[in-house]
Design a protein around this motif. Structure first.
Motif, PDB file in Angstrom:
ATOM      1  N   GLN A 112       0.823  -1.309   0.034  1.00 43.39           N
ATOM      2  CA  GLN A 112      -0.081  -0.118   0.001  1.00 43.39           C
ATOM      3  C   GLN A 112       1.002   1.279   0.047  1.00 43.39           C
ATOM      4  OE1 GLN A 112      -2.558  -0.647   3.386  1.00 43.39           O
ATOM      5  NE2 GLN A 112      -4.217  -1.399   2.412  1.00 43.39           N
ATOM      6  N   TYR A 141      -6.796   2.500  -7.580  1.00 47.53           N
ATOM      7  CA  TYR A 141      -6.029   2.291  -6.363  1.00 47.53           C
ATOM      8  C   TYR A 141      -6.868   2.078  -5.347  1.00 47.53           C
ATOM      9  CZ  TYR A 141      -2.847   3.021  -2.756  1.00 47.53           C
ATOM     10  OH  TYR A 141      -1.991   2.853  -1.862  1.00 47.53           O
ATOM     11  N   SER A 143     -10.103   1.145  -4.964  1.00 48.33           N
ATOM     12  CA  SER A 143     -10.657  -0.013  -5.147  1.00 48.33           C
ATOM     13  C   SER A 143      -9.731  -1.159  -4.512  1.00 48.33           C
ATOM     14  CB  SER A 143     -11.213  -0.302  -6.489  1.00 48.33           C
ATOM     15  OG  SER A 143     -12.278   0.732  -6.774  1.00 48.33           O
ATOM     16  N   ALA A 144      -8.747  -1.168  -5.170  1.00 46.78           N
ATOM     17  CA  ALA A 144      -7.420  -2.347  -4.628  1.00 46.78           C
ATOM     18  C   ALA A 144      -7.312  -2.257  -3.327  1.00 46.78           C
ATOM     19  CB  ALA A 144      -6.271  -1.896  -5.671  1.00 46.78           C
ATOM     20  N   GLY A 147      -9.953  -4.170  -1.530  1.00 48.65           N
ATOM     21  CA  GLY A 147      -9.664  -5.325  -1.640  1.00 48.65           C
ATOM     22  C   GLY A 147      -8.704  -5.939  -0.706  1.00 48.65           C
TER      23      GLY A 147
END
Length: 194
Positions: A112, A141, A143-144, A147
């Motif tokens: 991250q 990014y 959205s990632a 996740g």
């Protein structure tokens, strides 16, 4: 930011991922070695106990002596050894889960951080008129990141569930040993009374 800088940043992020993979592999090997050592020690102890029991049975003079050898205490000893082994295995698994959790947490945090730096660098050096592209990248990014946070939560839940299942299995095993001992005790008393 030119293509070489973008590639260098991605390479740096990838190398941190490889470091995490190596750390996970090393931890897995160490835990496998601990489990192998536990299995070896438990097998060795069981073999010694079986050999002692066989020697005692072979040296018995009559069937009463043989039945007296097979007592609730013998079952209790076997249960105690099995419970001690299970405790050790559970501890290794719990420690392994903690190590795995720490590596996963660290890997997610590193990824991250690296991605955020990469996004910030691209945003700061984006040419005029690329606002829509930068915005789309930031949304992707985000959205990632969601996740990864979901993966983090699921991995914590999975590890907690694994620990709980191991503890429940251990408790069930101890209950079964207690039932066997309880069932064997009256039979042993009736044989001794006869």
């Amino acid at each position: 930011m030119n293509q070489d800088q973008i590639n260098a940043k991605l390479s740096q992020i990838s190398s941190k991922g490889l470091e995490s993979s190596f750390a996970l592999s090393e931890a897995a090997l160490e835990n496998a070695q601990k489990l192998a050592e536990l299995n070896y020690a438990a097998s060795k102890d069981a073999l010694v106990n079986v050999q002692d029991s066989i020697t005692q049975v072979l040296s018995a003079k009559d069937t009463k002596q043989v039945t007296d050898l097979i007592t609730a205490d013998l079952l209790q000893d076997a249960g105690t050894q099995a419970a001690a082994y299970q405790k050790k295995v559970t501890k290794v698994l719990r420690d392994s889960n903690k190590e795995l959790n720490n590596v996963v947490e660290s890997s997610i945090d590193q990824f991250q951080k690296g991605m955020q730096e990469w996004i910030n660098t691209i945003s700061a050096n984006a040419p005029a008129g690329s606002d829509a592209f930068v915005s789309a990248m930031k949304t992707g990014y985000g959205s990632a990141l969601q996740g990864f946070e979901q993966f983090r939560a699921v991995s914590k839940d999975a590890m907690a569930t694994a620990e709980k299942n191991a503890e429940q299995a251990f408790e069930a095993f101890q209950g079964q040993v207690a039932q066997v001992k309880k069932a064997a005790t009256p039979a042993t008393r009736s044989r001794k009374a006869a």
